[in-house]
Design a protein around this motif. Structure first.
Motif, mmCIF file in Angstrom:
data_model
loop_
_atom_site.group_PDB
_atom_site.id
_atom_site.type_symbol
_atom_site.label_atom_id
_atom_site.label_comp_id
_atom_site.label_asym_id
_atom_site.label_seq_id
_atom_site.Cartn_x
_atom_site.Cartn_y
_atom_site.Cartn_z
ATOM 1 N N THR A 167 -12.957 -44.298 -23.348
ATOM 2 C CA THR A 167 -11.987 -45.199 -23.969
ATOM 3 C C THR A 167 -12.058 -46.560 -23.289
ATOM 4 O OG1 THR A 167 -10.504 -43.344 -24.436
ATOM 5 C CG2 THR A 167 -9.561 -45.557 -24.517
ATOM 6 N N PRO A 168 -12.469 -47.617 -24.018
ATOM 7 C CA PRO A 168 -12.572 -48.936 -23.384
ATOM 8 C C PRO A 168 -11.197 -49.590 -23.250
ATOM 9 C CG PRO A 168 -13.200 -49.082 -25.685
ATOM 10 C CD PRO A 168 -12.927 -47.626 -25.417
ATOM 11 N N ARG A 169 -11.077 -50.455 -22.261
ATOM 12 C CA ARG A 169 -9.856 -51.236 -22.094
ATOM 13 C C ARG A 169 -10.224 -52.659 -21.694
ATOM 14 N NH1 ARG A 169 -8.121 -51.867 -16.706
ATOM 15 N NH2 ARG A 169 -9.403 -50.723 -15.195
ATOM 16 N N ASP A 170 -9.416 -53.588 -22.117
ATOM 17 C CA ASP A 170 -9.591 -54.990 -21.760
ATOM 18 C C ASP A 170 -9.014 -55.179 -20.361
ATOM 19 O OD1 ASP A 170 -9.697 -57.748 -21.568
ATOM 20 O OD2 ASP A 170 -9.075 -58.079 -23.643
ATOM 21 N N VAL A 171 -9.869 -55.459 -19.387
ATOM 22 C CA VAL A 171 -9.426 -55.474 -17.999
ATOM 23 C C VAL A 171 -8.497 -56.654 -17.735
ATOM 24 C CG1 VAL A 171 -10.157 -55.549 -15.586
ATOM 25 C CG2 VAL A 171 -11.537 -54.319 -17.279
ATOM 26 N N VAL A 172 -8.894 -57.851 -18.174
ATOM 27 C CA VAL A 172 -8.078 -59.053 -17.969
ATOM 28 C C VAL A 172 -7.893 -59.728 -19.331
ATOM 29 C CG1 VAL A 172 -7.815 -61.201 -16.669
ATOM 30 C CG2 VAL A 172 -9.079 -59.290 -15.668
ATOM 31 N N PRO A 173 -6.898 -59.332 -20.108
ATOM 32 C CA PRO A 173 -6.724 -59.889 -21.453
ATOM 33 C C PRO A 173 -6.444 -61.385 -21.467
ATOM 34 C CG PRO A 173 -5.425 -57.878 -21.174
ATOM 35 C CD PRO A 173 -5.905 -58.269 -19.816
ATOM 36 N N SER A 174 -5.841 -61.910 -20.385
ATOM 37 C CA SER A 174 -5.446 -63.324 -20.373
ATOM 38 C C SER A 174 -6.012 -64.029 -19.144
ATOM 39 C CB SER A 174 -3.921 -63.444 -20.395
ATOM 40 O OG SER A 174 -3.371 -62.793 -21.521
ATOM 41 N N PRO A 175 -7.341 -64.206 -19.082
ATOM 42 C CA PRO A 175 -7.892 -64.936 -17.940
ATOM 43 C C PRO A 175 -7.418 -66.386 -17.962
ATOM 44 C CG PRO A 175 -9.571 -64.593 -19.623
ATOM 45 C CD PRO A 175 -8.389 -63.793 -20.039
ATOM 46 N N PRO A 176 -7.279 -67.010 -16.810
ATOM 47 C CA PRO A 176 -6.786 -68.393 -16.784
ATOM 48 C C PRO A 176 -7.736 -69.332 -17.508
ATOM 49 C CG PRO A 176 -7.636 -67.721 -14.642
ATOM 50 C CD PRO A 176 -7.575 -66.489 -15.465
ATOM 51 N N ARG A 177 -7.182 -70.223 -18.323
ATOM 52 C CA ARG A 177 -8.010 -71.162 -19.082
ATOM 53 C C ARG A 177 -8.159 -72.468 -18.307
ATOM 54 N NH1 ARG A 177 -3.392 -71.219 -22.552
ATOM 55 N NH2 ARG A 177 -4.539 -70.080 -24.142
ATOM 56 N N ILE A 220 -14.099 -59.037 -20.041
ATOM 57 C CA ILE A 220 -14.612 -57.925 -19.259
ATOM 58 C C ILE A 220 -13.855 -56.670 -19.695
ATOM 59 C CG2 ILE A 220 -15.017 -57.002 -16.962
ATOM 60 C CD1 ILE A 220 -16.514 -59.614 -17.641
ATOM 61 N N LEU A 221 -14.598 -55.681 -20.173
ATOM 62 C CA LEU A 221 -14.014 -54.406 -20.570
ATOM 63 C C LEU A 221 -14.425 -53.333 -19.572
ATOM 64 C CD1 LEU A 221 -13.650 -56.060 -23.206
ATOM 65 C CD2 LEU A 221 -14.143 -53.979 -24.476
ATOM 66 N N ALA A 222 -13.684 -52.248 -19.538
ATOM 67 C CA ALA A 222 -14.001 -51.132 -18.651
ATOM 68 C C ALA A 222 -13.914 -49.832 -19.423
ATOM 69 C CB ALA A 222 -13.055 -51.098 -17.452
ATOM 70 N N ILE A 223 -14.814 -48.911 -19.083
ATOM 71 C CA ILE A 223 -14.832 -47.589 -19.701
ATOM 72 C C ILE A 223 -14.868 -46.538 -18.609
ATOM 73 C CG2 ILE A 223 -16.257 -45.937 -20.980
ATOM 74 C CD1 ILE A 223 -17.114 -48.091 -22.823
ATOM 75 N N ASP A 224 -13.997 -45.560 -18.709
ATOM 76 C CA ASP A 224 -14.097 -44.352 -17.906
ATOM 77 C C ASP A 224 -15.050 -43.422 -18.651
ATOM 78 O OD1 ASP A 224 -13.858 -41.851 -16.750
ATOM 79 O OD2 ASP A 224 -11.697 -41.966 -16.502
ATOM 80 N N PRO A 225 -16.228 -43.074 -18.070
ATOM 81 C CA PRO A 225 -17.190 -42.241 -18.794
ATOM 82 C C PRO A 225 -16.627 -40.903 -19.248
ATOM 83 C CG PRO A 225 -18.225 -43.234 -16.876
ATOM 84 C CD PRO A 225 -16.755 -43.514 -16.771
ATOM 85 N N GLN A 226 -15.577 -40.413 -18.577
ATOM 86 C CA GLN A 226 -15.027 -39.113 -18.951
ATOM 87 C C GLN A 226 -14.166 -39.195 -20.211
ATOM 88 O OE1 GLN A 226 -14.050 -36.344 -15.509
ATOM 89 N NE2 GLN A 226 -13.707 -38.325 -14.546
ATOM 90 N N THR A 227 -13.423 -40.286 -20.377
ATOM 91 C CA THR A 227 -12.545 -40.399 -21.535
ATOM 92 C C THR A 227 -13.169 -41.215 -22.661
ATOM 93 O OG1 THR A 227 -11.477 -42.392 -20.650
ATOM 94 C CG2 THR A 227 -10.538 -40.263 -20.029
#
Length: 627
Positions: free
Chosen positions: A290-300, A281-288
Motif C-alpha cells: 500500500t503506497p503512501r505519500d510521505v510528505v504531501p506538503s513539502p515547503p514551496r 516521495i512515496l513509500a511502500i511496505d512490501p508486505q502490505t
C-alpha cells in the motif's frame, strides 16, 4: 532387536526428530530378533508404505495406516500396542488405531514411524505420509463449465495462452505480496481459462471466463499464497494455464509453464521512491503493498506554486529523509518519526540551497553532499557544512556513504557533458571525528564497458551492499538516461577489494535497468547461499496491457536477488519481480530502502526499543525523541 541402551538411544533419536521441524525423521531398521523363538516379532512393516491424503478446498481428509508384525518364522499379523510418531507433527494427526487426518491447512511430506515396545526391546517400522492440498476458486462458472477442463488438452501454438508475469526464473522475497498472474489477452467470446500455481504438495487453481472488462489476470488471495509457499520453503512455484476455446469446444494447453522461486528471507521496512509526475516521495511496505505519500506538503520556494520533493535519500535507521526541490535547489531533512502530513512537515531546519544529492552516514547525523562538482560533509541537524578534508573539489557527483561509514564512493566526470566518460571512485575515511578521507582510488572506468550491449562510457549512481564489500552501479551512455524511452543501461556489481566487475545480466533484462539501490538486508538462503536485494527501475513490460504496463514503456520499480558470495564469471543476479503496490500510471524511480522508522513522542509503544527516544512510558507512549 534393539535392546538396552541401544534401544533407548535409538528411541531418543526418533523422538528428537519427531519434535523438530525436519520433515523427514531418520530411518531405524528393525533387527532380526531372537531366531530361537519362532513367534518373536522381529520387524514391523507399515502399510501402505506411502499414504497420500488430498484435501480439497479446505476440507479435511483421512486415511488409515496399518502396522504389520513380522515374526521370526515369517508369519505376519496386525501389530497391537503400536505408538505412531510423525516426523512433522504439525502436518497431521494419527490416532492409536492408525487413522491419519489432515485439516487442509498445511501440505508436505513426513516420515511416519510405528513403534512397538516389548520390555527393553523396541522395534520400529517406517512409512511415509504425504499431505496434498488443492484450493480451487470457480468464480461464476457452473460445474459443467469447470468439468470441461477434464478433457485432455490439445497442443496448438497459435491458440495457446501465454503467461507474461511472473517472469521465468524470478526470485522474490518471502514477505512480498503474492504476484498477480497475467497472460496475453486473446480474442474468443465465451472462452474460459484454468490457471494453476503449484509447489510439490500444494496446488491453487482458479477458473475464469472472458468478458469485455476481464483483464486476463489472477490476483491470488494472500492467505492461499501463504499456504502454497510455506508448504515447502525451498520448492519452486510453477504457474500453468489452459484455455477452453469455445469456438472449437476444446481445451488448449498453455505455452511453456513459468517457474519462480520464493526466497527464505524477506525485506522489511519500507521502500521510498520518487513518483516523477507527482513530484512526490512515496513509500511502500512490501508486505502490505500500500503506497503512501510521505510528505504531501513539502515547503514551496518563494514565488513558486508547485510543490516538489526529489533527489531524496533515507538514513539507514529509517528515521530521516533528505530531499531537494527544483524551484531554488534548496534541500532539507524531514523527521520520519513524526507526522509528516503536516504543512509544513517536521523539518530539522529550514530549506537551504547548495546540495544536489547527498548520502547519510550510519548515525544519520552527517551527510556526504555534492554541489557543482564538489563533495563536502554537512551536519544533518542544521544543514550547515562542517570541516572535512580529502574530498574532491571538482568533477565529483553522486556520493554514497558505506553502511559502516568507513568508506565513501562517488562518480568523477565532467558534469557539463551528459555523455562524458566517468569513473567510479572509492575512498577510506581515516578519521570519523574530523571527516578526513584518504586519497581516492579509481575502482572502475566507464570507458572499459564501451563495447557492452548498452554502449556508452558512463558509470553512475553507485549503491553499497550492506557489508561494504560491493558496489552496484548503472552503466550506459548517460548518467540519467531513462527519461528517453529508447535509453539503454545495465547494472553491474563491482568488488571493492580489487575492482573486479561483473554484469548483472538477469536483472538488467538486456539493456533496461536504471538507478540501483541496495536493500540494507542480507538474507540467508538454502544451501548456505545469501542474497542481497537490489531495487531499480525499468521500462520493460510488466504483465499485459490491461492489468500491467505492456506497451507503455513506463518506468516501474523492480527487485532482483543478487548472490552475496558471487563466483567470478557467473551472473550473480536473478530475474526480477515487480514491486507490488506502486502506481502503474506514473513513472517511478529511485527506490531507497529503509527499516521502519522508530516512533516519535506521543506514539504508542510496547517497549523502549520501538521509540526514537528509547523510552516507553508505563502508559505505553513514547517520550519525545532527541533531535
Amino acid at each position: 532387536m534393539l535392546t538396552g541402551h541401544r534401544a533407548r538411544a535409538a528411541l531418543a533419536g526418533v523422538l528428537l526428530a519427531a519434535c523438530s521441524n525436519d520433515p523427514v525423521a531418520p530411518t531405524i531398521d528393525a533387527s532380526t530378533g531372537d531366531a530361537g523363538d519362532p513367534n518373536a516379532v522381529v520387524a514391523i512393516r507399515v502399510e501402505p508404505e506411502r499414504l497420500e491424503l488430498l484435501s480439497r478446498d479446505g476440507e479435511p481428509a483421512s486415511g488409515t495406516l496399518r502396522a504389520i508384525a513380522i515374526e521370526a518364522d515369517g508369519d505376519e499379523h496386525p501389530a497391537e500396542g503400536i505408538t505412531w510418531i510423525l516426523g512433522m507433527p504439525s502436518l497431521a494427526t494419527i490416532t492409536p488405531e492408525g487413522v491419519a487426518s489432515i485439516d487442509g491447512s498445511r501440505g508436505g511430506e513426513s516420515a511416519v514411524l510405528a513403534r512397538l515396545d516389548r520390555g527393553v526391546t523396541t522395534i520400529i517400522g517406517e512409512g511415509r505420509l504425504v499431505a496434498r492440498i488443492e484450493l480451487r476458486s470457480t468464480g461464476d462458472l457452473t460445474d459443467d463449465e469447470v468439468a470441461r477442463f477434464d478433457a485432455e488438452p490439445i497442443v496448438d501454438a497459435a491458440a495457446a495462452p501465454r503467461i507474461l508475469y511472473p517472469v521465468e526464473g524470478a526470485v522474490m522475497p518471502r514477505n512480498l505480496r503474492a504476484p498477480v498472474v497475467q497472460w496475453q489477452p486473446q480474442n474468443g467470446e465465451g472462452d474460459l481459462y484454468r490457471v494453476r500455481a503449484r509447489s510439490t504438495h500444494v496446488e491453487l487453481v482458479t477458473f475464469v471466463r472472458t468478458s469485455d472488462t476481464f483483464d486476463h489476470s489472477w490476483t491470488i488471495a494472500q492467505e492461499r499464497w501463504r499456504t502454497l509457499v510455506d508448504a515447502e520453503p525451498d520448492a519452486p512455484i510453477t504457474f500453468e494455464i489452459d484455455r477452453w476455446q469455445a469456438a472449437h469446444e476444446r481445451v488448449v494447453r498453455g505455452a511453456a509453464p513459468v517457474t519462480m522461486q520464493v526466497a527464505r528471507g524477506g525485506v522489511l521496512g519500507e521502500v521510498y521512491y520518487w513518483a516523477l509526475e507527482r513530484g512526490r516521495i512515496l513509500a511502500i511496505d512490501p508486505q502490505t503493498a500500500t503506497p503512501r505519500d510521505v510528505v504531501p506538503s513539502p515547503p514551496r520556494a518563494a514565488g513558486e506554486t508547485q510543490r516538489c520533493m526529489a533527489c531524496h535519500t533515507v538514513s539507514r535507521d529509517g528515521r530521516w529523509l533528505f530531499g531537494r526541490r527544483f524551484g531554488d535547489d534548496a534541500s532539507w531533512v524531514v523527521d520520519l518519526a513524526e507526522d509528516t502530513t503536516t504543512d509544513p512537515p517536521p523539518m530539522r531546519y529550514e530549506p537551504r540551497p547548495g546540495i544536489d544529492t547527498a548520502s547519510f552516514d550510519p548515525t544519520g547525523e552527517r551527510l556526504l553532499a555534492a554541489w557543482d562538482g564538489r563533495l563536502f560533509v554537512v551536519d544533518a541537524r542544521t544543514g550547515l557544512e562542517v570541516a572535512s578534508s580529502g574530498l574532491p573539489t571538482t568533477l565529483a557527483s553522486m556520493p554514497t556513504w558505506s553502511p559502516s561509514g568507513d568508506l565513501a564512493a562517488w562518480i568523477v566526470a565532467d558534469a557539463s557533458e551528459s555523455d562524458a566518460p566517468s569513473t567510479l571512485h572509492v575512498a577510506t575515511r581515516d578519521d570519523a571525528d574530523t571527516h578526513t578521507f584518504a586519497a581516492s582510488r579509481a575502482l572502475h572506468a566507464g570507458a572499459d564497458l564501451s563495447s557492452a550491449p548498452e554502449g556508452g562510457s558512463r558509470d553512475a549512481l553507485p549503491s553499497w551492499t550492506p557489508d561494504d564489500r560491493f558496489l552496484v552501479f548503472q552503466h550506459g551512455a548517460q548518467a540519467f538516461t531513462s527519461g528517453a524511452p529508447g535509453a539503454r543501461a545495465a547494472l553491474y556489481l563491482a568488488r571493492v577489494e580489487d575492482g573486479h566487475t561483473q554484469r548483472l545480466d538477469a536483472a538488467s533484462g538486456g539493456t533496461d535497468a536504471f538507478w540501483p539501490t541496495v536493500s540494507p538486508y542480507v538474507t540467508d538462503e538454502a544451501e548456505d547461499r545469501r542474497f542481497y536485494w537490489v531495487a531499480f527501475h525499468s521500462r520493460r513490460d510488466y504483465g499485459n496491457a490491461r492489468a500491467g504496463t505492456w506497451g507503455r514503456r513506463i518506468r516501474q520499480l523492480w527487485i532482483t536477488a543478487v548472490d552475496a558470495d558471487p563466483e567470478d564469471g557467473v551472473d550473480a543476479s536473478h530475474p526480477p519481480v515487480w514491486l507490488p503496490g506502486q502506481e502503474r500510471d506514473y513513472d517511478n524511480v529511485a527506490a531507497y530502502w529503509a527499516p521502519e522508522s522508530c516512533r516519535g513522542g506521543g506514539q504508542s509503544c510496547a517497549d523502549g526499543s520501538e521509540c526514537c527516544s528509547g523510552e516507553c512510558t508505563d502508559e505505553g507512549v513514547c517520550t519525545a525523541p532527541p533531535i
